[in-house]
Design an enzyme around this catalytic site. Structure first.
Site, PDB file in Angstrom:
ATOM      1  CD  GLU A 271      -2.982  -1.214   2.171  1.00  0.00           C
ATOM      2  OE1 GLU A 271      -4.183  -0.979   1.971  1.00  0.00           O
ATOM      3  OE2 GLU A 271      -2.511  -1.520   3.296  1.00  0.00           O
TER       4      GLU A 271
ATOM      5  CD  GLU B  23      -3.430  -6.188   3.473  1.00  0.00           C
ATOM      6  OE1 GLU B  23      -2.730  -5.165   3.501  1.00  0.00           O
ATOM      7  OE2 GLU B  23      -3.537  -6.912   2.456  1.00  0.00           O
TER       8      GLU B  23
END
Length: 262
Positions: free
Chosen positions: A125, A145
């Protein structure tokens, strides 16, 4: 920022204190920030986030190109899991990583991410927040995730589809699979691949090319590029109006015409 602080920020010096999670080298036209937590493969913890905020404050005050990279053959293996495991609902709502990465993305001058090895979870990210991403053939990037019972909430859920398109982003986020270098290049997640020993040289070559251009025009181009679709063409035309009146535009165009006449 004081004149003394501005001068210090422009010096090509490395920050003291080897224990810092972010090693910073400053040059007049760029800053090189290296994630450096080798024991945990540069996992992003609160100290790293705090260091990123301090760096962003500096680059907001004195705009320069930012090169982000990682030490030890790894960009960032993800968020710091022991720290992340203890976070609760209020921590999620604070957007600890998301807000730092937004600030990185919104820096006035371009951000170049030079990726080697793992760039997973929060590391991916952070890379998505860059304007330009280049990598080595050992890159492994992705967002696992959901396998840890959370979602990629620090930018992947909205930035990844802007980079690779809705269908590809949905598949990657929902499966949590890791993308290797060749696929990352093929889908536009990175723009080029380089041997590990040449990665930083390649990042600096891109920075050199950017640095030769007018900083005001570069800042305007980045700002307009990131504007929402409904802001165009008004945003483009307003930025161009300012640049059309700049002394630098007249100087550069005059030099161009004079070179053509020789």
């Amino acid at each position: 920022m004081t004149d003394a602080a501005a001068n210090a920020a422009a010096d090509p010096a490395v920050d003291p204190g080897g224990a810092s999670p972010l090693r910073i080298e400053r040059r007049p036209d760029r800053v090189i920030a290296t994630l450096d937590r080798p024991a945990v493969r540069n996992a992003i913890d609160q100290r790293t986030i705090d260091a990123l905020h301090l760096l962003c404050a500096e680059l907001e005050a004195i705009p320069r190109i930012l090169i982000l990279t990682g030490a030890g053959g790894v960009f960032a293996s993800g968020a710091d899991i022991p720290e992340l495991r203890e976070r609760r609902a209020d921590d999620a709502r604070r957007g600890i990583n998301a807000n730092a990465f937004i600030r990185v993305a919104e820096l006035p001058m371009p951000v170049i991410a030079a990726l080697d090895g793992y760039a997973l979870g929060g590391g991916a990210e952070l890379a998505y927040a860059a304007d330009i991403r280049i990598a080595t053939p050992s890159l492994k990037i992705g967002n696992p995730e959901t396998g840890l019972g959370i979602l990629a909430a620090a930018g992947a859920s909205w930035r990844l589809k802007e980079i690779v398109g809705d269908a590809r982003a949905a598949e990657l986020l929902l499966t949590g699979r890791t993308v290797e270098a060749d696929e990352a290049l093929a889908i536009g997640l990175v723009s080029s691949l380089h041997p590990q020993e040449a990665l930083l040289d390649a990042a600096h070559a891109i920075a050199d090319r950017i640095a030769r251009n007018d900083p005001a025009a570069t800042i305007a181009t980045k700002r307009v590029f990131r504007a929402p679709r409904e802001a165009h063409p008004a945003a483009d035309l307003e930025a161009q109006a300012v640049l059309f009146e700049s002394p630098e535009k007249f100087r550069r165009m005059t030099e161009f015409l004079e070179r053509k006449q020789k």
